[in-house]
Design an enzyme around this catalytic site. Structure first.
Site, mmCIF file in Angstrom:
data_model
loop_
_atom_site.group_PDB
_atom_site.id
_atom_site.type_symbol
_atom_site.label_atom_id
_atom_site.label_comp_id
_atom_site.label_asym_id
_atom_site.label_seq_id
_atom_site.Cartn_x
_atom_site.Cartn_y
_atom_site.Cartn_z
ATOM 1 N N TYR A 1 -5.933 -2.296 8.174
ATOM 2 C CA TYR A 1 -6.080 -1.095 7.339
ATOM 3 C C TYR A 1 -5.189 -0.006 7.929
ATOM 4 O O TYR A 1 -5.099 0.158 9.145
ATOM 5 C CB TYR A 1 -7.531 -0.604 7.338
ATOM 6 C CG TYR A 1 -7.692 0.745 6.672
ATOM 7 C CD1 TYR A 1 -7.976 0.845 5.315
ATOM 8 C CD2 TYR A 1 -7.543 1.929 7.395
ATOM 9 C CE1 TYR A 1 -8.100 2.082 4.697
ATOM 10 C CE2 TYR A 1 -7.656 3.169 6.784
ATOM 11 C CZ TYR A 1 -7.938 3.233 5.432
ATOM 12 O OH TYR A 1 -8.045 4.460 4.818
ATOM 13 N N GLU B 1 -2.732 5.161 1.382
ATOM 14 C CA GLU B 1 -3.682 4.205 1.960
ATOM 15 C C GLU B 1 -3.211 2.791 1.635
ATOM 16 O O GLU B 1 -3.028 2.457 0.457
ATOM 17 C CB GLU B 1 -5.088 4.427 1.404
ATOM 18 C CG GLU B 1 -6.122 3.484 2.013
ATOM 19 C CD GLU B 1 -7.518 3.728 1.447
ATOM 20 O OE1 GLU B 1 -8.349 4.294 2.164
ATOM 21 O OE2 GLU B 1 -7.762 3.348 0.288
#
Length: 396
Positions: free
Chosen positions: A118, A206
């Protein structure tokens, strides 16, 4: 402004971030043609078919499929296009899928283990600096990771005077447990990702997951991008990426009149001038036994046109039982606001819910007199307490 995955990846690619080869399709036949083009460029026989909506959790909702032949590409495209995709971010009503992204499959066998990470870049408002937030636990909801395993989330703060430095990118790659070729590829990835974020005037990038392939290449397998609306004048090409079908129709309508509008789920509509006053007004509504139905800021001026537009937008919500107009007369005089409210009320016509107008500031008394003598079903107030009492009275 939110972007679709394929639009975010277009920006990423323009700054040197590695992304899988992919094309957008709006029909199953277009999806098959896209898959053929991808095979010509990459040689792959596996494709990802991904719904394009402004929401996360698409895979869990059935909006992401892996196709292993062209028949599957067409079948999955047929299933996904037009579906009402429900995820944890769309609410129970879901969102209609109007287009899909057909993309190169990057899950293939090789000498090393595939991994998912991530990574995001955003502003830390407490320090006024950008941060790169990253974790070894990619592919999962980062909120869940933060709650259950906070020690697996790392943050790298970036000095805005110099931007991200190579040693910081290497530190990130090291903390992700990479070495050799994958380490070098991740270092390049981080530098390019931060550049994309910085130069596109984004408020958030993101990437979940950042994908390490079995031959140690690093890809942005997904992208969630929010652009800073205030900087779009510098990026005309990005402004054209706006998809209003993904936005709340009331918020789109409010934008036409330069109204700052956010839909809520309460029963008392509110219209104010100024964000701080809007927050106080919502507190008043709550303390008086009601619930705010919206945040609506008309800005520095509250004339007949903006008040009329605001009234129409608020009244389009069936749950609204009352409307509180709370205006501070600083730049604009209260008597002018009052005349605007009366004029707007008459234009809208047939307002079935009570309207409370609280005016304070320059010529507040004159404004109250105009409201009281209008002959309309409008309650006037000057103090916050008066407004609160009227709200309590009308909502029970």
């Amino acid at each position: 402004m939110n972007l679709h995955e394929y639009q975010g990846k277009h920006i990423l690619k323009s700054f040197g971030v590695a992304v899988p080869v992919g094309f957008v399709a709006k029909t199953p036949d277009e999806a098959v043609e896209a898959a053929k083009k991808i095979k010509e460029e990459t040689g792959t026989d596996v494709w990802a078919v991904k719904a394009q909506i402004h929401a996360g959790g698409r895979g869990k909702g059935g909006g992401v499929k892996i196709a292993k032949n062209l028949d599957e590409v067409k079948s999955y495209a047929d299933q996904i296009i037009g579906m009402q995709l429900v995820t944890h971010q769309t609410g129970p009503e879901g969102k209609k899928v109007n287009q899909i992204l057909v993309e190169q499959g990057i899950y293939y066998p090789g000498p090393s283990e595939i991994k998912e990470f991530y990574m995001s870049v955003l502003l830390n408002r407490q320090t006024g600096r950008n941060i790169v937030m990253y974790s070894t636990e990619g592919g999962m909801e980062i909120e869940k990771v933060a709650a259950e395993t906070p020690h697996l989330i790392f943050k790298e703060e970036v000095d805005p005077k110099v931007g991200i430095q190579p040693f910081q990118a290497r530190k990130i790659a090291f903390n992700l447990g990479l070495s050799g070729k994958a380490f070098k590829e991740m270092t390049k990835f981080v530098m390019a990702l931060y550049k994309a974020y910085d130069h596109s005037d984004s408020s958030m990038f993101e990437i979940n997951p950042v994908f390490k392939t079995s031959d140690d290449l690093i890809y942005a397998a997904d992208s969630k991008v929010k652009l800073d609306d205030n900087a779009l004048f510098r990026h005309k090409d990005y402004a054209e990426m706006r998809d209003i079908t993904e936005e709340d129709p009331l918020e789109v309508e409010a934008g036409k009149y330069d109204l700052n509008f956010v839909k809520l789920d309460g029963n008392v509509g509110c219209m104010v001038n100024g964000a701080g006053l809007a927050m106080a007004t919502m507190d008043i509504i709550k303390l008086s036994g009601g619930n705010p139905a919206n945040f609506l800021d008309v800005g520095g001026g509250a004339n007949a046109e903006t008040v009329e537009a605001g009234l129409r937008i608020i009244l389009s919500e069936p749950n609204v039982k009352a409307i509180l107009i709370n205006i501070f007369g600083g730049i604009v005089r209260c008597d002018r606001v009052a005349n605007g409210v009366v004029e707007a009320y008459k234009k809208v016509g047939n307002i079935s819910v009570p309207v409370i107008v609280r005016l304070q500031g320059t010529n507040a008394e004159e404004g109250k007199e105009i409201i009281d003598n209008s002959g309309l079903k409008v309650h006037s107030a000057i103090t916050l307490q008066e407004a609160a009492n009227l709200v309590k009275e009308v909502v029970g």
